[in-house]
Design a protein around this motif. Structure first.
Motif, PDB file in Angstrom:
ATOM      1  N   SER A  77       2.075   6.607  -6.876  1.00 25.31           N
ATOM      2  CA  SER A  77       0.963   7.395  -7.431  1.00 25.31           C
ATOM      3  C   SER A  77       1.309   8.884  -7.514  1.00 25.31           C
ATOM      4  O   SER A  77       0.677   9.626  -8.257  1.00 25.31           O
ATOM      5  CB  SER A  77      -0.308   7.203  -6.604  1.00 25.31           C
ATOM      6  N   ARG A  78       2.323   9.289  -6.794  1.00 24.10           N
ATOM      7  CA  ARG A  78       2.729  10.708  -6.790  1.00 24.10           C
ATOM      8  C   ARG A  78       3.737  11.042  -7.886  1.00 24.10           C
ATOM      9  O   ARG A  78       4.066  12.214  -8.091  1.00 24.10           O
ATOM     10  CB  ARG A  78       3.339  11.054  -5.431  1.00 24.10           C
ATOM     11  N   LYS A 107       0.837  -1.211   0.000  1.00 23.65           N
ATOM     12  CA  LYS A 107       0.000   0.000   0.000  1.00 23.65           C
ATOM     13  C   LYS A 107       0.867   1.254   0.000  1.00 23.65           C
ATOM     14  O   LYS A 107       0.596   2.202  -0.735  1.00 23.65           O
ATOM     15  CB  LYS A 107      -0.942   0.002   1.197  1.00 23.65           C
ATOM     16  N   GLN A 108       1.917   1.258   0.815  1.00 25.70           N
ATOM     17  CA  GLN A 108       2.828   2.408   0.852  1.00 25.70           C
ATOM     18  C   GLN A 108       3.499   2.609  -0.506  1.00 25.70           C
ATOM     19  O   GLN A 108       3.628   3.744  -0.974  1.00 25.70           O
ATOM     20  CB  GLN A 108       3.892   2.212   1.933  1.00 25.70           C
ATOM     21  N   ILE A 168       0.970   4.095  -3.018  1.00 26.67           N
ATOM     22  CA  ILE A 168       0.695   5.507  -2.734  1.00 26.67           C
ATOM     23  C   ILE A 168       1.893   6.368  -3.140  1.00 26.67           C
ATOM     24  O   ILE A 168       1.742   7.422  -3.755  1.00 26.67           O
ATOM     25  CB  ILE A 168       0.309   5.703  -1.257  1.00 26.67           C
ATOM     26  N   THR A 169       3.102   5.895  -2.838  1.00 20.64           N
ATOM     27  CA  THR A 169       4.307   6.632  -3.227  1.00 20.64           C
ATOM     28  C   THR A 169       4.414   6.747  -4.737  1.00 20.64           C
ATOM     29  O   THR A 169       4.676   7.825  -5.272  1.00 20.64           O
ATOM     30  CB  THR A 169       5.563   5.941  -2.659  1.00 20.64           C
ATOM     31  N   ASN A 174     -10.310   4.539  -2.900  1.00 21.46           N
ATOM     32  CA  ASN A 174      -9.389   5.444  -2.219  1.00 21.46           C
ATOM     33  C   ASN A 174      -9.059   6.589  -3.179  1.00 21.46           C
ATOM     34  O   ASN A 174      -8.459   6.372  -4.235  1.00 21.46           O
ATOM     35  CB  ASN A 174      -8.123   4.691  -1.811  1.00 21.46           C
ATOM     36  N   ASP A 175      -9.422   7.788  -2.793  1.00 20.79           N
ATOM     37  CA  ASP A 175      -9.220   8.945  -3.668  1.00 20.79           C
ATOM     38  C   ASP A 175      -7.756   9.300  -3.894  1.00 20.79           C
ATOM     39  O   ASP A 175      -7.448  10.131  -4.743  1.00 20.79           O
ATOM     40  CB  ASP A 175      -9.977  10.159  -3.143  1.00 20.79           C
ATOM     41  N   VAL A 176      -6.844   8.663  -3.173  1.00 19.27           N
ATOM     42  CA  VAL A 176      -5.428   8.895  -3.420  1.00 19.27           C
ATOM     43  C   VAL A 176      -5.065   8.434  -4.840  1.00 19.27           C
ATOM     44  O   VAL A 176      -4.102   8.928  -5.424  1.00 19.27           O
ATOM     45  CB  VAL A 176      -4.542   8.218  -2.346  1.00 19.27           C
ATOM     46  N   PHE A 177      -5.861   7.530  -5.430  1.00 19.27           N
ATOM     47  CA  PHE A 177      -5.611   7.037  -6.780  1.00 19.27           C
ATOM     48  C   PHE A 177      -6.426   7.766  -7.851  1.00 19.27           C
ATOM     49  O   PHE A 177      -6.187   7.569  -9.041  1.00 19.27           O
ATOM     50  CB  PHE A 177      -5.885   5.534  -6.858  1.00 19.27           C
ATOM     51  N   HIS A 199      -8.197   2.725  -8.015  1.00 18.68           N
ATOM     52  CA  HIS A 199      -9.251   3.591  -7.479  1.00 18.68           C
ATOM     53  C   HIS A 199     -10.589   2.849  -7.429  1.00 18.68           C
ATOM     54  O   HIS A 199     -11.306   2.912  -6.430  1.00 18.68           O
ATOM     55  CB  HIS A 199      -9.376   4.865  -8.318  1.00 18.68           C
ATOM     56  N   LYS A 222      -6.599  11.173  -8.492  1.00 14.46           N
ATOM     57  CA  LYS A 222      -5.772  12.189  -9.147  1.00 14.46           C
ATOM     58  C   LYS A 222      -4.752  11.570 -10.110  1.00 14.46           C
ATOM     59  O   LYS A 222      -4.598  12.044 -11.230  1.00 14.46           O
ATOM     60  CB  LYS A 222      -5.096  13.041  -8.074  1.00 14.46           C
TER      61      LYS A 222
END
Length: 130
Positions: A21-22, A14-15, A18-19, A55-58, A50, A60
């Protein structure tokens, strides 16, 4: 005795997602708009993440990669609808790659259509993320 801690593994994955994805467009890592090496593939991965996680982190990142598909297009180029591919200058690459689903314009076209028309069939099985 447990040899592998699945909870730690899940947390690290997961980390990692998320990393990553930026990450922004860098032509050293994202070579073109194709599914295999480019923006289209990243779009599908983050859109699927997403959809699966909500999870809205994905959100964008998948919108970002979809928007970047056209950054590899030159309206002055008269072949392949103007799309440029990293391997175009490689004379050993079979010319059919330029039109293929994974490497070429076929996949980019399907991605752009799928991005506009959600009713089109899901491609996850073809992308091996199903």
């Amino acid at each position: 005795m447990q040899l592998f801690d699945w909870k730690v593994f899940e947390t690290r994955v997961k980390q990692l997602l998320i990393t990553t994805s930026r990450r922004k467009l860098n032509k050293a890592f994202t070579q073109d708009s194709s599914i295999l090496y480019g923006c289209s593939g990243l779009y599908y991965i983050f859109k699927d993440l997403h959809n699966r996680t909500n999870n809205d982190v994905f959100l964008k990142p998948y919108l970002y990669w979809y928007d970047n598909i056209l950054r590899f297009r030159d309206p002055e180029k008269h072949s392949l609808v103007g799309f440029q591919f990293e391997y175009e200058r490689n004379t050993k690459v079979d010319k059919s790659a330029f039109f293929s689903f994974y490497w070429g314009i076929g996949g980019i076209g399907i991605t752009l259509m799928k991005g506009d028309l959600e009713v089109l069939p899901c491609l996850n099985e073809l992308l091996l993320i199903g």
